[in-house]
Scaffold this active site. Structure first.
Site, PDB file in Angstrom:
ATOM      1  N   ASP A  79      28.728  76.609  19.116  1.00  0.00           N
ATOM      2  CA  ASP A  79      30.015  76.558  19.815  1.00  0.00           C
ATOM      3  C   ASP A  79      31.148  76.352  18.809  1.00  0.00           C
ATOM      4  O   ASP A  79      31.083  75.442  17.981  1.00  0.00           O
ATOM      5  CB  ASP A  79      30.031  75.389  20.808  1.00  0.00           C
ATOM      6  CG  ASP A  79      29.065  75.613  21.959  1.00  0.00           C
ATOM      7  OD1 ASP A  79      28.391  76.660  21.979  1.00  0.00           O
ATOM      8  OD2 ASP A  79      28.981  74.728  22.834  1.00  0.00           O
ATOM      9  N   HIS A 135      31.568  81.391  32.221  1.00  0.00           N
ATOM     10  CA  HIS A 135      30.429  80.601  32.675  1.00  0.00           C
ATOM     11  C   HIS A 135      30.671  79.090  32.729  1.00  0.00           C
ATOM     12  O   HIS A 135      29.730  78.344  32.969  1.00  0.00           O
ATOM     13  CB  HIS A 135      29.191  80.931  31.829  1.00  0.00           C
ATOM     14  CG  HIS A 135      29.398  80.694  30.364  1.00  0.00           C
ATOM     15  ND1 HIS A 135      29.719  81.711  29.495  1.00  0.00           N
ATOM     16  CD2 HIS A 135      29.335  79.580  29.618  1.00  0.00           C
ATOM     17  CE1 HIS A 135      29.848  81.215  28.279  1.00  0.00           C
ATOM     18  NE2 HIS A 135      29.617  79.921  28.326  1.00  0.00           N
TER      19      HIS A 135
HETATM   20 ZN   LIG Z   1      29.654  78.568  26.826  1.00  0.00          ZN
END
Ligand SMILES: [Zn+2]
Length: 1152
Positions: A418, A562
């Site tokens: 991330d 999402h």
């Molecule tokens: Zn994500």
């Protein structure tokens, strides 16, 4: 209608058209004779020529109508012939002939054709097979020990692609803008520098929402450098969606729309098109997404979040790479090559090989001294002369183990996490250290490994090359990857419902966007033909409206992320999303209102745009992003008040339109014909048993042609002249005091108070409990009776200090399961009976539940409308569930939709925990046995389960006090007063399900499709101000007739001008979805639309009298490279296209 009468009418129709055509031809010939009569002034010749042109046009239209009629006749004849052969009753819908009638419904062939499911893997079979016992697997905890000899790569060296990536959530812990400012812009800035330094370096990027924002800040020189990196294959845009979309709660309209928005952006600015999909974080995967990606021209895709036991099984079978096929598809046409990542996560510890403690040592962002470290407590080391051999061999061992899980020696190793690569030092740490390792491999040919940085395309190209060289084929796979579990019994079924208020708002925006797109496109086309020079009308804010549409598309697109529609973002981020959705809805209303204004004006020169004083207003007002919509009461007088209703569907429909007025008596007429509409006055209940004396509800039956704007006049009527609803109040043991001066009210006592409450219309009769008002039983006109009891229940979560509990993602109910909802005092039950509708409303402390029957002859009268207004803000760690308990003998099998695009069979498995048996439902779900099918259609996404035979349950809202340890760091406690809406449809059926590889392929029935369409795209009501100086308006009817029942106009989306950014072009994306439908029952009553067994369709006829100047079949995201030449052998070209059941077809068209 009887068979003979249908035929007589049709033959008569054909005859009439033929006679008229002949008459026209004669007239034309006379015109031609006149032409020959000597020299005349040029002006006169022009005039005659133009008259001749008009006549030819008319003749053409007549001929086209004629063709259409003949086609309908042919289909009808075919049906009749077939039903005569099978001894059925043809058009006669007597119940005895239902079976044979159903067999011959044209368009029903689809399920019968899907036979070859035996060749591939069917995911439901895998679920039957697996024990789900979760044994410890060693270093790869959820897997197994992987062995190799070392000589496996002697012949075919290991070919490895290390793919740098950074997963950028467009909103999660921070808002989209905050993430951009704090992280994303720096990642992309550094990307430009660091990739330019060394041509061997690569990177992939997925989220176009971020990329386009960054691009807007770049100067021309930097943009040129970006394009160079893209052209050189160093930077690859993967998937190319606006976001990395959720695949459970998202509807296929929005999934496709965010893909179009992204692809159009990429093509316009970078001149390329995405080839590979990359979905590493969505919480489970849907074949609908695979279908859309393939249709958008992608060849490959990567998925990651799949149940750990399924991953392990696929790894053992070496089926982690497969051809993903649609469950209903018998051809390889839509297959897409899919790579499933084998391990727990997409971060570095879980991508180099099975052992995270080793792999983590090769995440050089975690070198000692930095902010992140390895939780396995063995830190990475910088690669030096001294340690390189040991480090290289350690890493190679992981690579080799991972490689053993695949059929080819090509290996994909993602490198990222991330929001990675923010700082320039991180780029250096990763790229320098890995380059040293790669160089070492290069210098040691005895290791048989070639490693380099790569993009997804690099990987898949190499894979395809190696597979075809070795003659290796990949297995095909059917099915979906829900419900996801990442460890133990942690199933991610909570997010199917989390933040239901916003899941509903999402669909409101979706419906607003689709309606605005279609009406805007039709308006521009009408303006062009009105002016005759192809330009829009001056004074109409074309560019501003196109800007609003673009912003609306992007808000809806962003929300498909999402962590957005899933309800898994932090509170302030949810507020940010809510604001975007809300403002887009308001903006799109401007587009809708002024488009409708122009289309309705009789004298177009009187069009005048005033942003602050719109001519039309929506009757429904949404005053803030977190409240439910409310209707504006209309002031009535003897002067007619104009009410405009837009039907955003492609079907003629009968709808009940509801408005609030200031009079207890009102009259509605069709403004064009003066015909009075069936209407009913109802009370507006300020309190459950106290009616307003100032505001009243007027409901009337509107007949709405497809895509039309119909004008009604509402006037105040004489006191007592309007039909008023009658009310009955029940409250067990304690009859309420009722205040209602305009309406007749009764409060039954004694035995009458204890008899079930019954409502009925022409099609259905229902019985409800007098104590709770909740449904108990249903009977169809055919005689079919079914028990269908509505219940409400609570789920709690696990108790105990050290136990995992439910949160935004996870559903971890307590062992006691669901507990029946009980209230300390009996609910107030209010029954209303009227001419237009009757309903039963029950007031419970946490919800208001209404079941309504419409008194309509057509299919809209076939369904029960169920609505709940839910408020659980007073609760602690609880989830509210609505359960239907029926006597349908469905065993453990039921069906849920995937993204509103297709149906998927589900099996409730006892070997799995309760929470594993919950599935996402975007729009529909059904239970069936040999005699009947019970379908629940919904206007919002939520979790659904069928835990016992005959039962169907829906999670309405969840309030959870704690985090569930997936990074969010909070519970979900921002609940709102939330609406949810359903239609319940019971149908007779005959015949068995079609088995495909031991899984049933089923579709909604035609009636269910039509009901779902009406539910998801309700009519939009607008009103004009009270002013007798108003210009005259008249209705707008763009289509002569409904589209076929099974053809859905998914969108009519104006494309951006190629040369003038921010302006609409004359080209429109026409997107049609031909639905597959169920053949086990004949639609009863027969809908007004027709359907055909033919795949060839003439678009000109379908959309007549709209004219297409050009039609180019295209890919689903309308990239020019996908355009096919239109079939123009004939002059004028006929726009014949092929619409196949279940397929979405896209065309780039220009409309006149
Ligand atoms: Zn994500």
């Amino acid at each position: 209608m009887k068979r003979s009468r249908v035929l007589a009418v049709l033959v008569g129709g054909v005859f009439c058209v033929a006679v008229m055509s002949l008459y026209c031809m004669l007239e034309l010939m006379q015109g031609a004779e006149l032409q020959q009569g000597g020299a005349r002034p040029a002006a006169q010749v022009d005039e005659e020529l133009s008259r001749l042109q008009q006549k030819i046009d008319r003749l053409e239209r007549l001929l086209s109508d004629n063709n259409r009629l003949v086609a309908t006749l042919r289909d009808t004849l075919f049906n009749h012939k077939a039903s005569w052969e099978t001894g059925g009753g043809g058009g006669n819908m007597s119940s005895g002939s239902t079976h044979s009638q159903a067999d011959t419904l044209p368009g029903c062939r689809l399920a019968g054709e899907t036979k070859d499911g035996s060749d591939g893997v069917q995911l439901s079979d895998v679920y039957d097979l697996l024990p789900f016992d979760n044994p410890p697997g060693g270093a790869w905890k959820q897997g197994f020990e992987i062995h190799y000899h070392g000589n496996e790569w002697d012949e075919q060296p290991l070919e490895l692609f290390l793919v740098p990536h950074s997963h950028n959530d467009p909103g999660w812990l921070k808002t989209f803008d905050r993430y951009y400012d704090d992280q994303t812009r720096h990642i992309l800035d550094n990307m430009l520098v660091k990739l330019s330094e060394d041509s061997r370096r690569k990177m992939i990027w997925a989220e176009v929402s971020y990329f386009s924002k960054w691009w807007n800040e770049l100067d021309d020189q930097k943009r040129e450098r970006v394009k160079r990196l893209v052209r050189a294959g160093q930077l690859e845009l993967v998937t190319g969606g606006w976001v990395m979309a959720d695949e459970a709660n998202s509807h296929y309209f929005a999934l496709l729309d965010q893909l179009i928005e992204g692809h159009q952006w990429i093509h316009r600015h970078l001149g390329v098109r995405p080839r590979c999909g990359w979905a590493v974080d969505p919480f489970g995967h849907s074949p609908s997404m695979a279908y859309l990606l393939k249709g958008a021209g992608l060849s490959n895709m990567v998925i990651q979040r799949v149940h750990y036991a399924v991953k392990k099984h696929f790894a053992r079978q070496q089926t982690l790479e497969f051809l993903w096929r649609q469950g209903w598809d018998s051809s390889p046409r839509n297959d897409i090559m899919c790579h499933m990542m084998p391990f727990y996560s997409y971060d570095v510890p879980h991508t180099c090989g099975p052992n995270p403690s080793v792999c983590c040592q090769f995440d050089f962002h975690r070198l000692p001294g930095g902010r992140v470290f390895c939780p396995w407590r063995i830190p990475p080391q910088p690669i030096t002369e001294q340690n390189i051999q040991e480090r290289a061999l350690l890493l190679l061992d992981q690579y080799r183990q991972k490689s053993r899980l695949f059929r080819s020696p090509v290996l994909l190793v993602p490198l990222g996490d991330d929001f990675r690569f923010v700082e320039s030092s991180e780029w250096d740490a990763q790229f320098y250290n890995y380059q040293k390792l790669f160089d070492y491999f290069e210098q040691h040919p005895e290791l048989h490994v070639k490693a380099r940085f790569g993009t997804l395309s690099d990987y898949f190209h190499a894979l395809e090359r190696r597979l075809s060289a070795a003659g290796t084929t990949l297995p095909t796979l059917r099915g979906d990857f829900f419900t996801y579990a990442d460890r133990d019994d942690h199933y991610w079924s909570g997010y199917f419902t989390s933040r239901p208020f916003y899941k509903r708002l999402d669909r409101t925006l979706e419906a607003s966007l689709r309606a605005s797109e279609i009406l805007f496109s039709l308006t521009l086309a009408a303006m062009r033909s009105f002016r005759g020079d192809g330009r829009p009308v001056a004074g109409f804010p074309t560019r501003e409206h196109f800007g609003r549409l673009t912003a609306g598309r992007r808000s809806l697109a962003l929300f498909q992320h999402h962590d957005a529609v899933t309800g898994t973002a932090r509170d302030p981020v949810v507020v940010d999303y809510g604001n975007r959705l809300f403002h887009s809805i308001l903006d799109l209303r401007h587009v809708l209102q002024s488009s409708a204004h122009w289309l309705l004006l009789l004298d177009k020169s009187r069009y005048h745009h005033d942003q602050s004083k719109p001519f039309l207003q929506m009757d429904e007002v949404i005053s803030a992003p977190d409240v439910l919509p409310q209707k504006t009461p209309l002031t009535l007088s003897k002067e007619p008040r104009s009410l405009i209703v837009f039907n955003p569907t492609e079907q003629q429909r009968t709808s009940v339109i509801s408005v609030l007025v200031d009079s207890a008596d009102a009259r509605v007429v069709d403004a064009e014909t003066g015909r009075p509409m069936a209407a009913q006055m109802s009370a507006v209940w300020a309190e459950p048993s106290s009616a307003s004396t100032e505001v009243f509800q007027l409901d009337f039956v509107a007949e709405l042609p497809p895509l039309s704007l119909v004008v009604y006049h509402v006037t105040r009527a004489l006191t007592g002249s309007a039909h008023r609803a009658r009310y009955t109040f029940h409250r067990h043991g304690n009859p309420p005091t009722v205040q209602s001066q305009h309406f007749q009210v009764s409060r039954p006592v004694g035995p009458e108070a204890d008899t079930p409450v019954s409502l009925s219309n022409k099609h259905v009769q229902i019985w409800s409990s007098p104590e709770t008002g909740l449904l108990q039983k249903l009977r169809l006109r055919s005689g079919l009776v079914r028990q269908v009891q509505v219940q409400f229940l609570w789920y709690g979560t696990r108790t105990g200090a050290n136990r995992d509990k439910s949160g935004a993602y996870l559903f971890l109910p307590g062992e006691e399961g669901a507990q029946l909802y009980s209230s300390s005092e009996p609910p107030l039950v209010r029954v209303s009976r009227g001419l237009v509708f009757s309903d039963i409303t029950s007031y419970f402390r946490h919800f208001t539940h209404t079941v309504r029957l419409l008194h309509l002859d057509g299919h809209a009268g076939r369904t029960l409308e169920i609505s709940n207004t839910v408020d659980i803000r007073s609760e602690f760690n609880r989830e509210l569930v609505m359960r239907l308990v029926s006597d349908v003998a469905n065993g453990n099998s039921f069906f849920t939709d995937l993204n509103g695009f297709q149906m998927q069979q589900r099996r409730t498995l006892e070997k799995l925990p309760l929470q594993a048996n919950f599935f996402p439902m975007s729009s529909s779900s059904f239970l069936q046995d040999a005699a009947s099918r019970l379908t629940l259609l919904s206007a919002q996404s939520q979790a659904v389960a069928a835990l016992r035979p005959g039962e169907l349950e829906l999670v309405l809202d969840r309030r959870l006090q704690q985090d569930d340890n997936r990074g969010l760091g909070q519970g979900v406690t921002d609940n709102k007063l939330t609406d949810n809406l359903y239609h319940l449809l019971l149908e007779d059926r005959r015949g068995d399900a079609q088995e495909v590889g031991r899984a049933s392929v089923e579709h909604l029935s035609l009636l269910a499709h039509l009901t779902s369409l009406s539910l998801c795209h309700p009519p939009l009501t607008m009103f004009a101000p009270v002013d007798n100086q108003l210009p005259k308006i008249h209705p707008f009817r763009p289509l002569r007739s409904s589209l076929p029942c099974d053809v859905h106009l998914l969108n009519l989306r104006t494309l951006e001008d190629d040369h003038e950014a921010g302006s609409p072009s004359q080209e429109v994306a026409l997107i049609l979805h031909r639905k597959g439908f169920d053949c086990s029952s004949a639609p009863e009553p027969v809908p007004v639309c027709t359907w055909s067994m033919h795949e060839e369709v003439n678009l000109d006829q379908l959309f007549s009298p709209l004219q297409f100047r050009s039609v180019r079949p295209s890919g689903l995201t309308m990239l020019r490279d996908d355009d096919h030449q239109e079939s123009a052998q004939q002059h004028p070209p006929t726009h014949m296209v092929r619409l196949q059941p279940m397929e979405i077809s896209a065309y780039r068209v220009t409309l006149d």
